[in-house]
Design an enzyme around this catalytic site. Structure first.
Site, PDB file in Angstrom:
ATOM      1  N   GLU A  77      -3.592   6.170   1.467  1.00 28.50           N
ATOM      2  CA  GLU A  77      -3.322   4.777   1.806  1.00 28.50           C
ATOM      3  C   GLU A  77      -4.505   4.264   2.625  1.00 28.50           C
ATOM      4  OE1 GLU A  77      -0.068   2.182   4.319  1.00 28.50           O
ATOM      5  OE2 GLU A  77       0.594   3.966   3.250  1.00 28.50           O
ATOM      6  N   LYS A 128       0.819  -1.224   0.000  1.00 27.34           N
ATOM      7  CA  LYS A 128       0.000   0.000   0.000  1.00 27.34           C
ATOM      8  C   LYS A 128       0.847   1.266   0.000  1.00 27.34           C
ATOM      9  CE  LYS A 128      -2.219  -0.930   3.830  1.00 27.34           C
ATOM     10  NZ  LYS A 128      -1.924  -2.336   4.111  1.00 27.34           N
ATOM     11  N   THR A 129       1.804   1.317   0.908  1.00 28.76           N
ATOM     12  CA  THR A 129       2.586   2.552   1.063  1.00 28.76           C
ATOM     13  C   THR A 129       3.368   2.864  -0.206  1.00 28.76           C
ATOM     14  OG1 THR A 129       2.767   2.221   3.452  1.00 28.76           O
ATOM     15  CG2 THR A 129       4.363   3.703   2.434  1.00 28.76           C
TER      16      THR A 129
END
Length: 460
Positions: free
Chosen positions: A171, A127-128
């Site tokens: 995010e 995600k990041t």
């Protein structure tokens, strides 16, 4: 029809001043930046000083070190993070004074809806990095996006930014269903793996949460065609879906993949709307898994009007996010790298990448996170840590959980040949200082504060 409540639409009506409890957190900072830029008066409090608090003070925000009931006086709303307990003196004071309180993820959902295009990136892993890649591409294309990222992106100088454009990149974390507070215009589902099962109880419940997240998407979902759990969810919903992948094709597919230097990949992008190759992508972050993150970025950004050439330029300039395979320095001639990976699947990707780089030995210093996860995935953690030549294990970081004497780092170490256990981060750093040598790669792994051990190893 609106997908959020009337209360939510009016969340900040009649609010002029907000107070943030735990304002030094990386999740709080982007919200403070965005709301300050929109003209709200902000105050905050936290228990420890740090770089985020210093940045907030430079913005003119009054930050108090320590929690006190007086800190909330004059606030129209109090914001707290999930880590702040209900009996916190400031939360309790707000309740007694009748000041509305709101948890950070609820406010994030509200803020994301202030923008025409909210891009919400979900998935158990990646995600990041993917959020940061999308933010990088939009920033370099001159769209001046706002962003809320789980890691520090050097290009924007922090964990997020308050842009003046129509886009916000967020995010979207699945922990405790916080991503269900969001209403994405575009969403990404990178993968669904067996994480946070202490909360969800089963893979079925976790997949159901991702289904609900996907159904909240207003325009388009970008899903990983190679991830079976993700596609299981996509097959059950009636929404616009575009896919990306390597093995199973997809609307955005990586073909002609090549390792141009150990651990670093380039590929041709094959796109659904064109008959041939849309462009050539070269990654400046290591690891095969990052091809998927890059494909997700290309899909999202090209659907928003960026060209394949602009996506390629963003990938050429994207050198990663802090604590994602971050080179910290050297110890006895060994290279020390720090990484946030804390789930067996993430750790396997990170350790596999490290093995590809050609060092003589790989030393993995791992800080297990939470007793429940370590206990539930004990065999998986043991199997993946066997990839290292030496595994050094610190005590389990319990975080939000009470101590569970039935599980320990020693029990994990017993399943890994040659594993070493130490009683602190300082002891882990000392072990490395005594044993690492030139030609080694030392990798600190975990989502807690194991990065401090990497800093100790490389301190002059």
């Amino acid at each position: 029809m609106s997908m959020f409540s009337n209360y939510d639409q009016r969340l900040l009506d009649h609010v002029r001043k907000l107070h943030f409890i735990g304002c030094g957190g990386s999740g709080m900072f982007p919200l403070i930046q965005i709301l300050a830029a929109k003209g709200y008066e902000i105050t905050g409090s936290d228990v420890l000083d740090g770089s985020i608090i210093r940045a907030e003070r430079e913005m003119g925000i009054h930050v108090t070190l320590g929690h006190d009931a007086d800190n909330i006086v004059g606030a129209d709303m109090v914001v707290y993070s999930a880590a702040i307990p209900k009996d916190n003196v400031e939360r309790a004071a707000a309740e007694s004074y009748g000041i509305p309180t709101v948890e950070r993820s609820v406010l994030l959902g509200y803020v994301s809806r202030l923008y025409k295009n909210s891009i919400c990136v979900s998935g158990t892993h990646g995600k990041t990095t993917t959020t940061a890649m999308i933010a990088t591409a939009l920033e370099l294309a001159g769209r001046d996006p706002s962003a809320v990222i789980g890691g520090k992106l050097p290009l924007i100088g922090g964990y997020g930014k308050a842009g003046r454009g129509d886009d916000i990149v967020v995010e979207a974390c699945e922990y405790a269903e916080t991503f269900l507070k969001l209403t994405p215009y575009l969403s990404v589902v990178l993968n669904i793996d067996n994480d946070h099962l202490d909360y969800y109880g089963s893979m079925g419940e976790l997949k159901f949460a991702f289904k609900r997240f996907s159904l909240m998407t207003q325009f388009m979902i970008f899903a990983n065609a190679d991830d079976r759990n993700t596609m299981d969810v996509m097959y059950t919903i009636q929404r616009r879906v575009r896919t990306f992948g390597i093995k199973n094709g997809g609307d955005y597919q990586a073909v002609n993949i090549r390792e141009y230097r150990p651990g670093f990949y380039e590929f041709d992008l094959k796109e659904w709307s064109s008959s041939g190759i849309a462009g050539h992508m070269r990654l400046e972050v290591p690891g095969y898994h990052n091809i998927y993150n890059a494909l997700a970025m290309c899909g999202v950004c090209m659907s928003m009007g960026l060209t394949a050439a602009q996506c390629a330029e963003a990938l050429a300039q994207f050198k990663g996010v802090c604590r994602r395979f971050e080179v910290v320095g050297e110890c006895n001639g060994a290279v020390v790298v720090d990484d946030y990976a804390h789930h067996p699947t993430e750790m396997r990707a990170t350790l596999s990448t490290a093995k590809e780089l050609g060092y003589k030995r790989l030393i993995a210093v791992h800080q297990p996170f939470t007793y429940s996860r370590t206990k539930m995935l004990l065999d998986d953690f043991a199997d993946v840590l066997k990839l290292a030549d030496v595994a050094v294990l610190t005590p389990i970081l319990g975080s939000r959980e009470p101590n569970d004497p039935s599980i320990s780092s020693e029990k994990l170490a017993a399943r890994i040949p040659g594993a070493v256990t130490v009683d602190s981060l300082a002891a882990a750093a000392d072990w490395v200082k005594q044993n690492a040598r030139e030609g080694d790669l030392v990798l600190t792994l975990g989502c807690g504060d194991v990065y401090k051990a990497a800093r100790m190893m490389t301190a002059k």
